[in-house]
Design an enzyme around this catalytic site. Structure first.
Site, PDB file in Angstrom:
ATOM      1  N   LYS A   1       0.849  -1.190   0.000  1.00 26.97           N
ATOM      2  CA  LYS A   1       0.000   0.000   0.000  1.00 26.97           C
ATOM      3  C   LYS A   1       0.880   1.234   0.000  1.00 26.97           C
ATOM      4  O   LYS A   1       1.707   1.417   0.900  1.00 26.97           O
ATOM      5  CB  LYS A   1      -0.899   0.003   1.240  1.00 26.97           C
TER       6      LYS A   1
ATOM      7  N   LYS B   1      -2.228  -1.582  -3.812  1.00 26.65           N
ATOM      8  CA  LYS B   1      -3.095  -0.413  -3.745  1.00 26.65           C
ATOM      9  C   LYS B   1      -2.275   0.861  -3.845  1.00 26.65           C
ATOM     10  O   LYS B   1      -1.279   0.963  -3.136  1.00 26.65           O
ATOM     11  CB  LYS B   1      -3.838  -0.450  -2.409  1.00 26.65           C
TER      12      LYS B   1
END
Ligand code: PBG
Length: 324
Positions: A195, A248
């Site tokens: 992330k 992400k």
């Protein structure tokens, strides 16, 4: 063999041939729809920067989830937006917290829906960071304890999958142990493994009221230029016992997703985040692009790069127009 014997256009000539030659297709079962839940009753409040996205109170969330299941989307990912926040994010693991209430309602009222929960502290802390703050720093190990308690409380409420998104070190192992101790050895962990500290989260932070009140998240989320480090993060979460790994944001990081697909034999998820969604909606509203086609093509690209699961705010809309 080359031209003129070889003509690549032969198999593109008709729609039927194109359909038969298609290497990747989107399926409804690929999608996970993120949903925001707020306190109150009868609330269905639009998120301004994310057209088509709402913040629902629990009663409205149940109706929304029924619509989602009706179009064939199998799963939702819940984000809680509590009315009260404090320094330790007490609402995150409160037995009657907003997400816990939402999970219980969805599990009892919407059959077959897979209910995933985002495990993080940023929506619950008054400073807006994903962990506990001491002397202006987000401290790792005490934050992990709070996150593990949060994951267990989500499982107690009935969550089918927990998804830690905080990016603290070692949290997957501690969450796994806490779930197992609590009798939840059957509950999988979808780790937000790679992330990045991304500007693409802007609209989400409005929706979730989780903007950090000082500093930013760069001391725990990843530095966008780093691919090797992303693969190491994924490797570590896998070794700690994650059942599925996420990258992400999605489109700007497809190289990482594609590489992860080569390396890891686990389900991979990609999160087409709020900013990715908002850009499409904004340009479409101006008539500059065909929003539906751009979304289909974007999500298909995420699939082609290697995602098994796609988290997208467009899940229900796209699912509704997929061929039966
Ligand atoms: C919470 C969290 C964020 C997102 C998912 N979980 C925000 C952040 O890290 O600041 C972003 C999702 C999106 O932009 O759609 N840690």
């Amino acid at each position: 063999m080359s031209f003129p014997t070889t003509r690549m256009r032969r198999l593109r000539r008709t729609e039927t041939l194109r359909r038969m030659t298609r290497e990747h297709v989107l399926r409804r079962d690929d999608f996970i729809l993120p949903l925001f839940v707020v306190e109150g009753r009868g609330v269905r409040e639009p998120v301004e920067s994310m057209p088509g996205v709402f913040r629902h109170s629990v009663d409205q969330l149940v109706d929304e989830a029924k619509r989602v299941v009706d179009v064939g989307v199998p799963a939702v990912l819940l984000f809680g937006v509590p009315a009260q926040k404090d320094a330790r994010g007490s609402g995150a693991d409160a037995p009657d917290g907003i997400v816990q209430q939402a999970v219980a309602a969805l599990k009892s009222e919407v059959s077959d829906l897979c209910v995933m929960t985002d495990v993080c502290l940023c929506e619950y802390t008054d400073h807006g960071h994903c962990g506990l703050v001491e002397d202006g720093e987000v401290v790792n190990d005490p934050s992990v304890e709070r996150l593990a308690a949060t994951a267990v409380s989500h499982a107690q409420a009935g969550a089918d999958v927990v998804a830690p998104s905080d990016m603290m070190d070692g949290r997957v192992a501690v969450i796994r142990a806490a779930l197992d101790d609590g009798g939840f050895d059957a509950i999988p962990i979808l780790a937000y493994a790679a992330k990045f500290a991304s500007a693409f989260y802007g609209p989400f932070r409005d929706a979730a009221e989780s903007t950090p009140q000082f500093g930013d998240r760069r001391a725990y989320q990843m530095d966008p230029p780093n691919r090797r480090e992303a693969l190491r993060e994924m490797e570590l979460d896998w070794a700690e016992g994650a059942d599925a790994l996420m990258v992400k944001p999605a489109l700007p990081y497809l190289d990482i997703l594609a590489e992860a697909r080569q390396r890891f034999d686990v389900p991979l998820a990609a999160y087409h985040v709020s900013g990715e969604y908002a850009m499409v909606k904004a340009a479409a509203e101006r008539g500059w692009i065909d929003g539906d086609r751009i979304l289909d093509e974007s999500l298909l690209a995420i699939k082609r790069a290697g995602a098994d699961w796609i988290l997208t705010y467009a899940a229900a809309d796209v699912a509704a127009r997929l061929p039966a």
